[in-house]
Motif scaffolding. Structure first.
Motif, PDB file in Angstrom:
ATOM      1  N   GLY B 255      19.731 -18.211  24.183  1.00 41.34           N
ATOM      2  CA  GLY B 255      18.808 -18.243  23.061  1.00 41.34           C
ATOM      3  C   GLY B 255      17.445 -18.802  23.436  1.00 41.34           C
ATOM      4  N   GLY B 256      17.033 -18.565  24.667  1.00 37.33           N
ATOM      5  CA  GLY B 256      15.734 -19.042  25.104  1.00 37.33           C
ATOM      6  C   GLY B 256      15.702 -20.530  25.400  1.00 37.33           C
ATOM      7  N   GLY B 296      17.403 -19.937  35.752  1.00 31.21           N
ATOM      8  CA  GLY B 296      16.522 -19.614  34.639  1.00 31.21           C
ATOM      9  C   GLY B 296      15.903 -20.831  33.959  1.00 31.21           C
ATOM     10  N   MET B 298      13.659 -22.793  35.008  1.00 29.00           N
ATOM     11  CA  MET B 298      12.207 -22.805  35.193  1.00 29.00           C
ATOM     12  C   MET B 298      11.525 -21.850  34.213  1.00 29.00           C
ATOM     13  N   ASP B 299      12.192 -20.746  33.901  1.00 34.29           N
ATOM     14  CA  ASP B 299      11.626 -19.799  32.925  1.00 34.29           C
ATOM     15  C   ASP B 299      11.563 -20.451  31.541  1.00 34.29           C
ATOM     16  N   VAL B 300      12.676 -21.082  31.158  1.00 33.62           N
ATOM     17  CA  VAL B 300      12.715 -21.749  29.855  1.00 33.62           C
ATOM     18  C   VAL B 300      11.656 -22.852  29.815  1.00 33.62           C
ATOM     19  N   ARG B 302       8.761 -23.063  31.550  1.00 38.15           N
ATOM     20  CA  ARG B 302       7.400 -22.542  31.409  1.00 38.15           C
ATOM     21  C   ARG B 302       7.181 -21.925  30.042  1.00 38.15           C
ATOM     22  N   ALA B 303       8.273 -21.479  29.426  1.00 40.00           N
ATOM     23  CA  ALA B 303       8.147 -20.904  28.083  1.00 40.00           C
ATOM     24  C   ALA B 303       8.144 -21.997  27.012  1.00 40.00           C
TER      25      ALA B 303
END
Lengths: 279, 474, 315
Positions: B255-256, B296, B298-300, B302-303
């Motif tokens: 869920g992000g 993932g 790092m993606d979360v 940066r988001a």
């Protein structure tokens, strides 16, 4: 020119997915030479997790693969308005210093073959970087003959030089490694290219950019021996293919039952790039 | 090694300094043999509670104890005030420096820091470029290693901006002292350290991503697992903070967010206090073989979906090559003169410095730029001619891999030995918390002590011990 | 709480329970062996190994040589035996370290101290002279851990996962003893009333620490039905199957209440406990004791696995 792009990648996994993530760099952004009219990413067998702009200012979308499924389709499509800027992308933006683009990466490590390739190309004090990069384009084109199937995504610049064959990605890596050997910052770009008479293509395109004092970033497409014009759409950039790859994934699948026939993952790409009339 | 070193307890003439006066009075009233008996008690106590430490590279994974010495290290209120100001200033500068490094690098543009220190430095993480962590905080927890050479002479030996460890020893040492010598604490007023976990929890919660800061943020401690040398500390802090102690396998992106697997389902985490190195944090971004991290994350990050403490890439600021520029860095970002000086440092990458270092190896301490924990270093005065020659060759081969410092006459504090009290060299690691609300320094910190007579190496992996560190109340 | 922590707590308590039960089994075997000739003693030790499921591992180590000192050293401390009591205490401590934040300091210290004490005790071979002291020490340590739990742990989900681990394991252990010894309890015309049978019965009771309780409740009346009924259906006896399942009902009921949902494990439990509470000892003997025990063990195992799935012990 207005380009309509439709790019679908379908993954067939050897077994049901246990857990999987894909980091997508499939969204073109506005830059000198292009503006995005409409763009969308649709997933089948995967769910949107989050999106952000990465350190290279690429738009990234993270999706998670639905556990239990074996087939996943990622479709990116939209309309991009392009202008011919003779390859000039312009000033360096983002927060990574230029020296970052002069350093080796695993795919662009400089070895003796790169050194041999750039021998005699030294720019000199009053040298013309632009002319040097054009000359380099020719050298790379001759040293790595465009050939399908002779390399893969893990082929390094040195290995491509050794083989003497490769695809656009290999040519770009050789160009990048060589430009860096000359002290010129260089980067990899992934994107799309309109090819006359071939709307349906097997894969996206990749080329290189070099940084020329005074002009900024300039594209060099070794495979086609030109600087990108209005047939090109820039999607993502980075130090090499790995930074700019359209899809980077990490997937684990359920281990097949003992005695089951071993299968391997496979993927198929359906890509169309066409010029369309402006409204 | 000829200069007499500063004895923190006694004047050169043997009289006890004011800081230790209360302690001395108490000690003199105690029956003989008390300290010895208490020392044995303390060891049994530590074994039972499981305060242990795995030594890297030890043949077996046997759990060892860090020796604890029952004589406190005492700092007066006024000394501490000055130290605090210096630490506060330094930590502010470190955070500003990190933000700048991952943005415009004004300090490089201004010509105050050579670009080559960043180029090819593995501690500089491109993945952080152009990103500002929630609340603008990079180093949520900092440990500043201080050494002392005189009454008012404290110097920074090292900044620990990645994942400073040892705070559990600071807390347990105090608990142990209070349990062993309760009446001592009624005689001497010592500033409290036991609320550190609560402050840490509050400080971390204050750094939650803005979108999730509303109700009580969920904080989790990420550990590499029970075989990590500092596992005890990870469990201890999680326990004291009332946070979950998670491993990479407990987490996934959902869920992000980054969510942890609980018995009720997947629950999002707002702030992750990670005790896993950058390299292992995210197999999708860094080492693809890592099973200690979360794919993932790092993606979360940066988001904007999670706070990682400390931020990835903070290691660039405690790099030893950068360290030598800390005075410039402090001045550049705070506009003030540094309150706490560095230990004088020669950068072997500079030819003049290298020449000097090679000529004076027998007097100097030489350290690897990226090493830690006392490994890969040369202590000139205690090394043989052969060791020095071997090291000189390494130094010539890769000069930019080394810095050199004078052999400091570190201050001493008495420890309890079979022959009674005897002075030993010490350092001090205060722990500092950073949040958007400000900088919070726990009074005291961890005193590490070289147990061997004359030794200057205080690292627990090299035979060092610890002491309770007191800051006296006014 | 984390699924992994629930898993750690669950296994911590299964291992502790199993270690304690193993020790009782050794104790009963030892006592039995003392009163028999060597052939019968050997038979007795063999049955201890079978109950523990260690007969193959033991054979690989010692072959046919089944003697007391070999057996109890193998069961208690042999490094080649991954299910030895020492290995279980070690595993219990590893799990306790992993779930350190889920247990109180007192519980952790009790587990850690047990590990330190037993490691010392088991550092050298156990002789027959030392055996009783050793067994006492293991039991005492287990009691200390249990005491720490009861007096210091919050009555939250962690406590109840601990209970589930304990009672799933205990029910399994009691059922296994019955499974191996069921023939002793079968009404047999020829041997009824013989002294041998009495000794065997008493031994079954002793392996679950129930000989005194049984005598007290049944005024010394030894008969197979009474003993089977006591071990299976008597809710007053803390090692009976019925007691374990009544405890499980409380533990699982708490989770359903606290989490606001029941799981598949609850359904499995209902069918298991439902059967147990509706049964009489007559019906069990009519169905066949052996078959009943076999079904109970399978159901208990299914329940344990479903709990691990439902509460996400692993992904």
């Amino acid at each position: 020119m207005r380009l309509a792009i439709d790019h679908a990648t379908t993954y067939h996994f050897a077994g049901p997915i246990r857990r999987g993530l894909q980091r997508l760099r499939l969204t073109p952004l506005a830059s000198r030479g292009q503006s995005v009219i409409a763009w969308d990413i649709e997933c089948d067998g995967a769910a949107f997790e989050c999106g952000y702009d990465d350190e290279y200012a690429n738009r990234v979308t993270l999706v998670s693969l639905t556990p239990g499924t074996r087939e996943v389709t990622i479709r990116a499509h939209g309309l991009v308005e392009t202008r011919d800027e003779a390859g000039v992308v312009g000033r360096h933006s983002g927060y990574l210093p230029l020296w970052h683009f002069t350093r080796d990466t695993p795919l662009t490590v400089r070895g003796e073959r790169i050194a041999a390739l750039v021998a005699g190309l030294d720019i000199g004090a009053s040298g013309d970087q632009l002319a040097t990069l054009h000359a380099l384009t020719e050298r790379v084109r001759a040293a790595v003959v465009y050939t399908l199937g002779a390399s893969d995504v893990a082929t390094t610049a040195e290995a491509a030089l050794l083989a003497g064959r490769g695809v656009c990605q290999d040519q770009a890596h050789v160009f990048i490694a060589a430009a860096r050997a000359l002290g010129i910052p260089a980067r990899y770009v992934s994107g799309y290219l309109l090819i006359d008479g071939r709307a349906e293509q097997e894969a996206g395109h990749g080329w290189a950019e070099g940084f020329v004092d005074g002009l900024g970033w300039i594209g060099f497409d070794v495979a086609n021996a030109i600087c990108p014009d209005d047939r090109y759409v820039r999607v993502a950039a980075g130090r090499d293919y790995r930074d700019a790859a359209p899809v980077k994934g990490l997937t684990s699948t359920v281990t097949p039952a003992e005695g089951a026939e071993p299968q391997s993952d496979a993927l198929s790409i359906a890509l169309s790039v066409q010029a369309v009339a402006t409204a | 090694m000829t200069t007499p070193c500063y004895d923190e307890m006694r004047e050169p003439d043997g009289t006890v300094r004011p800081a230790y006066d209360g302690y001395r009075q108490w000690l003199e009233a105690q029956p003989p043999g008390l300290l010895k008996r208490k020392g044995v008690e303390a060891e049994a106590f530590f074994r039972r509670t499981g305060i242990t430490f795995n030594v890297y590279g030890a043949a077996d994974a046997e759990e060892r104890l860090i020796p604890f010495d029952p004589v406190p290290r005492i700092i007066t209120a006024s000394q501490w005030r000055k130290l605090s100001r210096g630490i506060d200033q330094r930590v502010r500068a470190l955070n500003a420096f990190l933000h700048d490094l991952y943005h415009r690098q004004e300090i490089v543009r201004a010509g105050r820091l050579p670009e080559r220190l960043l180029q090819g430095n593995a501690a500089y993480l491109p993945q952080m470029a152009g990103f500002t962590p929630p609340g603008g905080v990079y180093t949520h927890i900092v440990g500043i290693d201080l050494v002392r050479t005189g009454e008012d002479d404290f110097m920074v030996l090292e900044d620990n901006a990645r994942t400073p460890s040892g705070v559990s020893y600071m807390l347990e040492n105090r608990e142990t002292m209070m349990a062993m010598f309760p009446e001592l604490f009624t005689r001497v007023r010592v500033r409290e350290v036991s609320d550190y976990p609560r402050r840490l929890a509050r400080s971390l919660a204050a750094c939650a991503p803005a979108a999730f800061a509303g109700d009580k943020p969920t904080v989790a401690v990420l550990t590499p697992g029970i075989y990590n040398s500092a596992y005890f500390e990870h469990a201890f802090l999680a326990d004291q903070m009332g946070a979950e102690l998670v491993e990479g396998s407990d987490l996934k992106v959902e869920g992000g967010r980054v969510a942890m697997r609980t018995t009720r389902g997947w629950q999002p985490v707002d702030v992750i206090y990670r005790r896993v190195d950058d390299e292992y944090l995210d197999p999708l971004s860094f080492n693809p073989d890592s099973v200690l991290g979360v794919a993932g994350i790092m993606d979360v990050y940066r988001a904007g979906g999670i706070t990682i403490a400390n931020a990835p890439g903070t290691g660039i600021s405690d790099d030893k090559a950068i360290y030598s520029f800390m005075p410039e860095i402090v001045e550049f970002y705070t506009g003030e003169k540094p309150i706490l000086p560095n230990v004088p440092t020669w950068r072997c990458s500079e030819p003049d410095a290298l020449a000097y270092v090679l000529d004076n190896l027998a007097e100097l301490v030489v350290k690897e730029v990226h090493g830690s924990g006392g490994y890969g270093m040369l202590i000139g005065p205690t090394s043989s001619k052969k060791e020095i020659a071997t090291f000189a060759a390494k130094l010539r081969a890769r000069p930019d891999n080394y810095i050199a410092q004078p052999t400091l006459s570190l201050s001493t504090v008495p420890i309890f030995t079979k022959a009674g009290l005897a002075p030993r060299h010490v350092d001090l690691r205060p722990f500092v918390l950073v949040s958007p609300h400000g900088i919070d320094i726990t009074p005291g910190g961890l005193t590490r002590v070289a147990l061997k007579k004359g030794s200057l190496v205080v690292n627990s992996s090299q035979g060092g011990g610890t002491k309770d560190s007191w800051v006296l109340d006014d | 709480m984390l699924g992994r922590s629930a898993n750690g707590i669950f296994w911590l308590f299964r291992y502790l329970e199993r270690a304690e039960n193993t020790v009782r089994l050794i104790e009963a075997g030892f006592r039995m062996a003392l009163t028999r000739d060597s052939g019968a003693a050997s038979e007795e030790w063999r049955s201890v190994l079978i109950t523990l499921g260690m007969q193959h591992a033991y054979a690989a180590r010692h072959g046919d040589d089944v003697t007391g000192a070999h057996v109890f050293n193998f069961v208690l401390r042999d490094r080649d035996n991954p299910a030895s009591v020492m290995a279980m205490i070690e595993a219990a401590r590893t799990n306790a370290r992993m779930v350190r934040t889920g247990i109180t300091r007192e519980v952790w210290e009790a587990v850690n101290e047990s590990w330190m004490k037993l490691r010392e005790i088991f550092a050298r071979p156990v002789t027959e002279t030392r055996l009783r002291d050793v067994l006492d020490a293991v039991r005492r340590q287990a009691t200390q851990v249990r005491g720490a739990i009861e007096s210091t742990m919050l009555r939250n989900d962690i406590y109840h996962f601990a209970g589930i681990g304990t009672f799933v394991e205990r029910a399994d252990n009691t059922a296994r003893i019955l499974d191996v010894k069921y023939y002793v309890l079968l009404p047999s015309l020829s041997a009824v009333g013989s002294s041998l049978d009495n000794v065997q019965w008493e031994n079954v009771l002793r392996s679950v620490a129930g000989e005194r309780a049984y005598r007290w409740l049944n005024a010394g009346q030894m008969d197979p039905r009474g003993i089977a009924s006591f071990l299976i259906l008597d809710q007053r006896f803390p090692r009976s199957l019925a007691f374990c399942y009544a405890q499980l009902q409380a533990n699982m009921g708490f989770l359903a209440n606290e989490y606001g949902f029941e799981t598949e494990a609850h359904a499995i439990y209902q069918s298991g406990y439902g059967r147990l509470s509706a049964l009489t000892i007559e019906a069990i003997f009519e169905q066949g004791l052996h078959q009943f025990i076999g079904e109970f063990l399978a159901c208990n195992n299914r329940l344990a696995q479903q709990i691990q799935r439902d509460y996400r012990f692993v992904e």
